[in-house]
Design an enzyme around this catalytic site. Structure first.
Site, PDB file in Angstrom:
ATOM      1  N   ASN A  10      23.911 -13.268-138.748  1.00 26.81           N
ATOM      2  CA  ASN A  10      23.846 -14.556-139.423  1.00 26.81           C
ATOM      3  C   ASN A  10      25.224 -14.846-140.015  1.00 26.81           C
ATOM      4  O   ASN A  10      25.666 -14.172-140.936  1.00 26.81           O
ATOM      5  CB  ASN A  10      22.774 -14.494-140.525  1.00 26.81           C
ATOM      6  CG  ASN A  10      22.619 -15.812-141.266  1.00 26.81           C
ATOM      7  OD1 ASN A  10      23.600 -16.429-141.661  1.00 26.81           O
ATOM      8  ND2 ASN A  10      21.389 -16.224-141.483  1.00 26.81           N
ATOM      9  N   ASP A  72      17.783  -7.557-145.826  1.00 25.57           N
ATOM     10  CA  ASP A  72      16.697  -8.420-145.370  1.00 25.57           C
ATOM     11  C   ASP A  72      16.318  -9.264-146.575  1.00 25.57           C
ATOM     12  O   ASP A  72      16.181  -8.749-147.685  1.00 25.57           O
ATOM     13  CB  ASP A  72      15.501  -7.619-144.863  1.00 25.57           C
ATOM     14  CG  ASP A  72      14.529  -8.520-144.111  1.00 25.57           C
ATOM     15  OD1 ASP A  72      14.993  -9.315-143.273  1.00 25.57           O
ATOM     16  OD2 ASP A  72      13.309  -8.436-144.350  1.00 25.57           O
ATOM     17  N   ARG A 184      21.071 -12.075-153.145  1.00 24.12           N
ATOM     18  CA  ARG A 184      21.993 -11.210-152.407  1.00 24.12           C
ATOM     19  C   ARG A 184      23.124 -10.736-153.299  1.00 24.12           C
ATOM     20  O   ARG A 184      23.540  -9.579-153.238  1.00 24.12           O
ATOM     21  CB  ARG A 184      22.543 -11.943-151.172  1.00 24.12           C
ATOM     22  CG  ARG A 184      21.904 -11.463-149.874  1.00 24.12           C
ATOM     23  CD  ARG A 184      22.586 -12.085-148.663  1.00 24.12           C
ATOM     24  NE  ARG A 184      22.570 -13.538-148.718  1.00 24.12           N
ATOM     25  CZ  ARG A 184      21.526 -14.285-148.361  1.00 24.12           C
ATOM     26  NH1 ARG A 184      20.429 -13.715-147.921  1.00 24.12           N
ATOM     27  NH2 ARG A 184      21.587 -15.587-148.435  1.00 24.12           N
TER      28      ARG A 184
END
Length: 207
Positions: A10, A72, A184
């Site tokens: 990504n 994830d 994150r």
């Protein structure tokens, strides 16, 4: 210089994680999948964010022989019993179709009143080394799901996620600002001292 692979395809995540890791772990070169020979992407067969993060990191180590960090992450919505959760990136049935995923989510929440639209972004960040060292940490960024998109930064569900205590969506925040408070950002900031210790660098994670 030690090389550390960020095991994600990504592009938005690669840029985000490189910002977080590159300056905080001196002596470690942070690279992405484009910097190594192509290898198959591990299927996300885990039942939790933690399991999937470890699966991706282990696969990267197995194919490249480099220490790897993987994450994830996804959006958990209270009114949907924690979904889309680990299925966030493929909620509409097409992996990585941000617009379709967001449209489906907003449709499912159309009749849900504002006071019940709470949720949170969750991130599990994992470090795996060729020597078998494994660490995984989890963080959550609470907020609510809006009824329409706002902002052009970020990716995924960022434009419809309003963090708790903020007047701006995740997509209206500048990248550095988001890094400091996001799921994150929190998970990788917590992982930085572990990365530094395991890879022999010194962390300067700060605040």
């Amino acid at each position: 210089m030690t090389r550390l692979l960020l095991a994600t395809r990504n592009a938005g995540k690669v840029a985000e994680l490189q910002r977080l890791l590159a300056s905080a772990v001196p002596g470690v070169e942070v690279i992405g999948p484009r910097d190594v020979p192509e290898y198959p992407e591990a299927p996300e067969t885990g039942a939790t964010f933690e399991e999937n993060a470890l699966l991706k990191a282990r696969e990267a180590v197995r194919y490249t022989g480099l220490p790897a960090v993987a994450d994830d992450s996804g959006l958990t919505v209270d009114a949907l019993n924690g979904m889309p959760g680990i299925f966030s990136a493929r909620w509409s049935g097409r992996h990585g179709d941000d617009d379709a995923n967001t449209a489906l989510l907003l449709g499912q929440l159309r009749d849900v009143p504002d006071e019940r639209r709470g949720g949170g972004f969750v991130c599990a960040a994992a470090l795996v080394t060729p020597e078998g060292v494994e660490h995984v940490l989890r963080a959550e960024w609470r907020g609510a799901v809006l009824r329409e998109s706002r902002g052009s930064h970020g990716f995924g569900y960022d434009p419809v996620f309003l963090p708790a205590g903020s007047a701006r969506t995740a997509a209206e925040m500048e990248p550095a600002e988001k890094d400091a408070v996001s799921h994150r950002g929190q998970a990788f900031t917590a992982l930085l001292p572990v990365v530094a210790e395991v890879l022999g660098g010194t962390a300067a994670a700060g605040g």
